[in-house]
Enzyme design. Structure first.
Site, PDB file in Angstrom:
ATOM      1  N   SER A  32       1.095  -1.339  -0.292  1.00 48.80           N
ATOM      2  CA  SER A  32      -0.172   0.352  -0.156  1.00 48.80           C
ATOM      3  C   SER A  32       0.788   1.619   0.522  1.00 48.80           C
ATOM      4  CB  SER A  32      -1.102   0.178   0.750  1.00 48.80           C
ATOM      5  OG  SER A  32      -1.539  -1.499   1.298  1.00 48.80           O
ATOM      6  N   THR A  60      -6.740  -2.729   7.024  1.00 47.11           N
ATOM      7  CA  THR A  60      -7.021  -4.312   6.885  1.00 47.11           C
ATOM      8  C   THR A  60      -6.685  -5.146   8.263  1.00 47.11           C
ATOM      9  OG1 THR A  60      -5.510  -6.150   5.133  1.00 47.11           O
ATOM     10  CG2 THR A  60      -3.884  -4.265   6.903  1.00 47.11           C
ATOM     11  N   LYS A 109     -11.364  -4.956   9.254  1.00 47.37           N
ATOM     12  CA  LYS A 109     -12.478  -3.828   8.846  1.00 47.37           C
ATOM     13  C   LYS A 109     -13.584  -4.522   9.298  1.00 47.37           C
ATOM     14  CE  LYS A 109      -9.877  -5.615   4.818  1.00 47.37           C
ATOM     15  NZ  LYS A 109     -10.042  -5.722   3.273  1.00 47.37           N
ATOM     16  N   ASN A 145     -12.851  -0.429   4.608  1.00 48.79           N
ATOM     17  CA  ASN A 145     -11.430  -0.691   4.595  1.00 48.79           C
ATOM     18  C   ASN A 145     -11.071   0.866   4.748  1.00 48.79           C
ATOM     19  OD1 ASN A 145     -12.200   0.051   1.752  1.00 48.79           O
ATOM     20  ND2 ASN A 145     -10.700  -0.839   0.772  1.00 48.79           N
ATOM     21  N   ASP A 190     -13.461  -2.426  -1.628  1.00 48.56           N
ATOM     22  CA  ASP A 190     -13.054  -3.790  -2.065  1.00 48.56           C
ATOM     23  C   ASP A 190     -13.596  -3.552  -2.322  1.00 48.56           C
ATOM     24  OD1 ASP A 190      -9.931  -3.544  -0.013  1.00 48.56           O
ATOM     25  OD2 ASP A 190     -11.674  -4.904   1.492  1.00 48.56           O
TER      26      ASP A 190
HETATM   27  P1  NAP Z   1     -10.064 -12.306   7.283  1.00 50.51           P
HETATM   28  O1  NAP Z   1     -10.944 -11.238   8.177  1.00 50.51           O
HETATM   29  O2  NAP Z   1      -8.732 -12.535   8.708  1.00 50.51           O
HETATM   30  O3  NAP Z   1     -10.836 -13.666   6.846  1.00 50.51           O
HETATM   31  C1  NAP Z   1      -9.830 -14.770   5.946  1.00 50.51           C
HETATM   32  C2  NAP Z   1     -10.530 -16.019   6.180  1.00 50.51           C
HETATM   33  O4  NAP Z   1      -9.946 -16.935   5.804  1.00 50.51           O
HETATM   34  C3  NAP Z   1     -10.610 -15.841   8.202  1.00 50.51           C
HETATM   35  O5  NAP Z   1     -11.966 -15.323   8.068  1.00 50.51           O
HETATM   36  C4  NAP Z   1     -10.676 -18.108   7.819  1.00 50.51           C
HETATM   37  O6  NAP Z   1     -12.425 -18.767   7.503  1.00 50.51           O
HETATM   38  C5  NAP Z   1     -10.508 -18.263   6.698  1.00 50.51           C
HETATM   39  N1  NAP Z   1      -9.257 -18.904   6.972  1.00 50.51           N
HETATM   40  C6  NAP Z   1      -7.886 -17.890   7.262  1.00 50.51           C
HETATM   41  N2  NAP Z   1      -6.817 -19.125   7.491  1.00 50.51           N
HETATM   42  C7  NAP Z   1      -6.728 -20.041   6.936  1.00 50.51           C
HETATM   43  C8  NAP Z   1      -6.808 -20.882   7.137  1.00 50.51           C
HETATM   44  N3  NAP Z   1      -5.021 -20.563   7.284  1.00 50.51           N
HETATM   45  N4  NAP Z   1      -7.111 -21.985   6.304  1.00 50.51           N
HETATM   46  C9  NAP Z   1      -8.299 -22.088   5.508  1.00 50.51           C
HETATM   47  N5  NAP Z   1      -9.049 -20.889   5.481  1.00 50.51           N
HETATM   48  C10 NAP Z   1      -8.301 -20.187   6.502  1.00 50.51           C
HETATM   49  O7  NAP Z   1      -8.861 -11.272   6.195  1.00 50.51           O
HETATM   50  P2  NAP Z   1      -9.803 -11.112   4.973  1.00 50.51           P
HETATM   51  O8  NAP Z   1      -9.446  -9.301   4.904  1.00 50.51           O
HETATM   52  O9  NAP Z   1     -10.815 -11.775   4.672  1.00 50.51           O
HETATM   53  O10 NAP Z   1      -8.727 -10.931   3.815  1.00 50.51           O
HETATM   54  C11 NAP Z   1      -8.062 -12.756   3.364  1.00 50.51           C
HETATM   55  C12 NAP Z   1      -7.735 -12.919   2.491  1.00 50.51           C
HETATM   56  O11 NAP Z   1      -8.122 -11.764   0.952  1.00 50.51           O
HETATM   57  C13 NAP Z   1      -5.799 -12.029   2.249  1.00 50.51           C
HETATM   58  O12 NAP Z   1      -5.154 -12.746   1.645  1.00 50.51           O
HETATM   59  C14 NAP Z   1      -5.635 -10.666   2.177  1.00 50.51           C
HETATM   60  O13 NAP Z   1      -4.811 -10.239   1.679  1.00 50.51           O
HETATM   61  C15 NAP Z   1      -6.835 -10.828   1.000  1.00 50.51           C
HETATM   62  N6  NAP Z   1      -7.621  -9.620   0.330  1.00 50.51           N
HETATM   63  C16 NAP Z   1      -6.706  -8.936  -0.207  1.00 50.51           C
HETATM   64  C17 NAP Z   1      -7.572  -7.859  -1.152  1.00 50.51           C
HETATM   65  C18 NAP Z   1      -7.263  -7.138  -2.497  1.00 50.51           C
HETATM   66  O14 NAP Z   1      -7.058  -5.805  -2.466  1.00 50.51           O
HETATM   67  N7  NAP Z   1      -6.649  -8.052  -3.328  1.00 50.51           N
HETATM   68  C19 NAP Z   1      -8.290  -6.896  -0.385  1.00 50.51           C
HETATM   69  C20 NAP Z   1      -8.955  -7.631   0.301  1.00 50.51           C
HETATM   70  C21 NAP Z   1      -8.636  -9.025   0.809  1.00 50.51           C
HETATM   71  P3  NAP Z   1     -12.753 -19.401   8.387  1.00 50.51           P
HETATM   72  O15 NAP Z   1     -12.468 -19.563   9.814  1.00 50.51           O
HETATM   73  O16 NAP Z   1     -14.103 -19.411   7.618  1.00 50.51           O
HETATM   74  O17 NAP Z   1     -12.580 -20.645   7.398  1.00 50.51           O
END
Ligand code: NAP
Length: 499
Positions: A108, A145, A149, A170, A186
């Site tokens: 970022s 992030t 969020k 976000n 997002d």
């Molecule tokens: P988050 O709120 O922490 O949620 C991630 C979810 O993934 C958790 O709720 C969990 O769901 C699941 N998870 C976590 N660790 C896991 C594991 N070891 N195995 C299986 N499932 C797992 O994070 P987020 O903000 O949603 O972001 C998720 C991903 O998207 C990150 O990698 C982030 O960098 C990416 N992202 C990218 C963008 C972009 O602009 N490209 C934007 C936002 C996010 P369960 O517990 O229900 O399984």
């Protein structure tokens, strides 16, 4: 009714009026942002006249003039508020940043440095410090992030309709009265990713992996795009990784978990072969550029898209909210190109003695990047030079050790990597190198290959070796560049193909 009862009635009505007034002004702020994006003026006399006519008709003849006077005042207040929100800000004085934890490898700051002249800091804040950080308020605007969020929502005095609908914030803006406003860019990011992919979502069944903030964003956009069915796969949910076979008919798969993200490169939750109808894969992870899931999709011929476009797009929309200035599509494209170029490795493959080490060093210098030489690192790791290692462990031992080292190098970002001549002999090395890199086959005429002081090729039949390896180099390479001229010419040719 008594006087005090009438006064209580008035107090009740005022409470409703004030709540409605707040909602109205929040909508007005949203309209300001839309008008800015579309280049429309704050004042819309036609719309105001239409509203006045409707209000007069609705309220009845006796109160029509009073209601009209009230609404003219409201229109003036709205215009004033919108003008204030849209007033050009002193960008350099704006204190922006990213709130989350951990923030080690965030792209970022680099993106926002290309989008404006505001300061952009990393606010790596432990959960125990979140409330204090938001209340202390040494910022004007924030991106938010993992893992905050959702957690920031109670600290926002108001949310945009999109943030409200998704339940995830976000972007946070400090309003003129000091309170915080939460928004979600997002959604715009994921919409842009889907739009760019050309994949049609309507009527398709989608699996969304993970149930966090990004998952909620993805589901919101998929619903908006008329997906036929959306199933969230959660480790602890009714639909989980143990009963995926229930959804073998999924046509879209979206990874909204951090699985596969640096430094967990190579990890994936299941094999795509379990989904014969899968027509496209989106992975929100952007580091590496191609996760194991994306790489497998590529191998299976399934269109697959990483998360970098989404990252850039959400940042552009956030920058607009920070500054009140529109970010053009050209700027967004430029940022995406620059980021892609800066974050991906440039990897040189080719015959032994074809000049990879020398060209890599010169190329790294030209690009201002770190140069990693796999052969030198091999010697550092093992404490042995390659011929000695060969003599002790044989070729298979050497190749296994080399592949381990490449696993480490392939995870890097933005480096120039020079590899050993035989890396192409192990097909697994392709994913390792391709996940985050552009692979260039450096070609040099057989008679010009350096042999002196190279025990492995000094006495080898190079023509036979070339015969075997040429198709493998071709399979690994994104581009081929001749190194028959000077080093400077070769570096220039590589810079051109990278453009
Ligand atoms: P988050 O709120 O922490 O949620 C991630 C979810 O993934 C958790 O709720 C969990 O769901 C699941 N998870 C976590 N660790 C896991 C594991 N070891 N195995 C299986 N499932 C797992 O994070 P987020 O903000 O949603 O972001 C998720 C991903 O998207 C990150 O990698 C982030 O960098 C990416 N992202 C990218 C963008 C972009 O602009 N490209 C934007 C936002 C996010 P369960 O517990 O229900 O399984």
């Amino acid at each position: 009714m008594t006087l005090s009862e009438y006064r209580m009635m008035i107090d009740d009505a005022d409470r409703e009026l004030l709540a409605a007034f707040r909602r109205r002004m929040e909508a007005s702020a949203g309209i300001a942002a839309c008008k800015q994006r579309q280049g429309l003026p704050v004042r819309d006399p036609l719309r105001e006249q239409e509203k006045l006519d409707t209000i007069r008709a609705l309220v009845g003849a006796e109160l029509a003039d009073y209601a009209a006077a009230l609404y003219e005042t409201l229109f003036a207040l709205s215009r004033d508020y919108q003008t204030k929100l849209l007033a050009p800000k002193d960008e350099k004085a704006l204190r922006c940043g990213l709130l989350g934890t951990p923030l080690g490898h965030s792209y970022s700051p680099a993106i926002h440095a290309m989008l404006g002249s505001y300061s952009y800091e990393l606010f790596d804040t432990p959960e125990t410090g979140l409330s204090d950080f938001l209340k202390r308020g040494e910022f004007d605007a924030l991106n938010v992030t993992i893992p905050y969020k959702k957690a920031v929502i109670p600290f926002c005095a108001a949310l945009s309709p999109e943030a409200e609908a998704v339940g995830s914030v976000n972007t946070i803006l400090r309003r003129p009265d000091g309170t915080l406003f939460g928004d979600n860019t997002d959604c715009a990011g994921f919409r842009a990713l889907v739009r760019e992919s050309g994949v049609s979502v309507a009527g398709k069944k989608a699996l969304v992996l993970g149930s966090g903030g990004a998952s909620r964003t993805v589901c919101h956009v998929l619903r908006e795009l008329n997906a036929r069915e959306i199933v969230v796969i959660s480790r602890t949910g009714e639909n989980n990784y143990e009963n995926l076979d229930r959804h073998a008919d999924a046509e879209l798969i979206v990874n909204a978990t951090p699985v596969g993200m640096f430094p967990m490169n190579g990890e994936m939750l299941f094999s795509l072969t379990e989904f014969p109808d899968c027509a496209a894969v989106f992975d929100l992870v952007y580091n590496p550029a191609r996760t194991a899931l994306v790489l497998q999709a590529e191998h299976l011929g399934i269109p697959a898209f990483g998360g970098l476009r989404m990252l850039v797009e959400q940042a552009c929309r956030s920058a607009e909210l920070f500054t009140g200035r529109t970010v053009s599509e050209e700027t967004a494209e430029q940022v995406l190109r620059t980021l892609r170029r800066k974050s991906e490795n440039v990897i040189l493959i080719g015959m032994p003695g074809s000049g990879k080490t020398t060209v890599a060093a010169a190329l790294a210098e030209a690009l201002g990047r770190q140069c990693l030489d796999a052969d030198t690192i091999f010697a550092d790791w093992t404490g042995m030079d390659i011929p000695s290692y060969f003599a002790v462990y044989g070729e298979s031992g050497f190749r296994a050790q080399e592949s381990d080292i490449l696993l480490d190098l392939g995870r890097c970002s933005g480096c120039v990597i020079s590899t050993g001549g035989g890396v192409v002999l192990n097909p697994m090395n392709y994913d390792t190198l391709h996940q985050n890199g552009t692979i260039i086959w450096l070609r040099r005429g057989l008679d010009r290959l350096a042999r002196e002081g190279r025990p492995l090729s000094e006495h080898a039949d190079l023509a036979a070796m070339y015969e075997t390896r040429a198709p493998l180099y071709a399979r690994f390479a994104d581009f081929t560049v001749s190194n028959d001229g000077t080093v400077a010419e070769t570096v220039q040719a590589i810079l051109e193909v990278l453009e």
